[in-house]
Motif scaffolding. Structure first.
Motif: not given
Length: 307
Positions: A84-86, A155, A88-89, A81-82, A78
């Motif tokens: 990686q998502e950050k 971010k 990407q965004t 994944q968090a 988790e």
């Protein structure tokens, strides 16, 4: 040594000889039974501890339940994944910032300056990915949490930069830097002193004349609010728009008006059509830029040459 016992007055006599061999066998059997019982009790007790008291199980032998192992792995997944998502965004926001910057530069940089920039839009450099270092003396789960926090802060910074560029772009869209005529046109008269086309005497021309066919779209050179839309004996059909920073633009000699007083327009909106109304010798747009009541040469406001 022998042991003898009789089951009754007339019963049968039973004998057991006790020798060293017999005692050894008995002791061995008893020891085996005790070891087996101990092993069974240890196994059962450890299983109960693992399921009911995992902390006790860890203290006893450093073991984890399958459920705990799955839970830990899921926590790692988790967090990864968090991150990686950050990433990407954040990458998407950086791309958006680049697009905003390109728009800003295109609008704000005059063509004369652009032509002096060597190499045009050349960009380059080695491609290096950011490194995520994990200290040896820090638990992996703590390192992941720290990295996730760093990415959250990064971010946030990128979002603030994005908001700043959005604000700057909105501000620039409110300044009259756009070309007010669409499609084919030519400059038929510049800003400043000229010979009056009717009287043929020296006169002040406070705008630019864009010669174009009747019906050619007239565009708002910036966002703003329409302050005038109607007829004038000198300007013919005329539109005036109030912009940011005290700027005002005037669009004269139109054949048709498409906006009303009080209407909010955006940069590039069609507000009228080129015509030959008022004091005019042919189809064209007379375009003026003012600030605090003073006329400005519109050519100085364009990022690109009008012709």
């Amino acid at each position: 040594m022998q042991l003898m016992w009789v089951s009754g007055p007339t019963g049968r006599v039973r004998k057991i000889s006790i020798t060293l061999r017999t005692v050894s066998i008995a002791v061995g059997i008893l020891a085996a039974l005790l070891v087996a019982a101990g092993g069974i009790l240890h196994f059962v007790g450890l299983r109960i501890a693992i399921e009911a008291r995992p902390d006790l199980a860890r203290a006893m032998g450093g073991v984890l339940t399958q459920a705990e192992q799955d839970q830990i792995e899921q926590a790692y997944k988790e967090r990864l994944q968090a991150i990686q998502e950050k990433l990407q965004t954040t990458s998407d926001e950086i791309i958006q910032i680049q697009k905003l910057k390109d728009k800003f530069m295109d609008m704000a940089t005059p063509s004369a300056v652009k032509s002096q920039i060597p190499g045009g839009n050349g960009k380059g450099g080695p491609h290096k990915l950011p490194e995520m270092k994990v200290k040896k003396d820090v638990r992996l789960i703590d390192a992941l949490d720290s990295s996730l926090q760093d990415m959250t802060e990064f971010k946030k910074s990128v979002s603030e930069i994005n908001a700043l560029w959005e604000k700057q772009l909105t501000w620039l869209n409110g300044l009259p830097t756009g070309i007010p005529v669409k499609d084919n046109y030519s400059l038929s008269s510049g800003f400043g002193l000229r010979l009056d086309p009717f009287l043929h005497t020296m006169a002040k021309h406070e705008g630019l004349d864009f010669s174009a066919p009747v019906g050619t779209p007239i565009l708002a050179s910036a966002g703003g609010v329409v302050s005038r839309s109607g007829w004038d004996s000198q300007y013919g059909n005329v539109v005036e728009i109030n912009h940011a920073e005290g700027f005002k633009t005037r669009y004269a000699h139109a054949s048709q008006l498409l906006v009303r007083v009080g209407q909010t327009v955006k940069r590039g909106d069609m507000i009228a059509k080129v015509g030959n109304t008022g004091r005019s010798t042919g189809p064209h747009l007379h375009y003026e830029v003012m600030r605090a009541g003073n006329h400005i040469n519109p050519a100085n406001m364009f990022p690109k040459r009008a012709n």
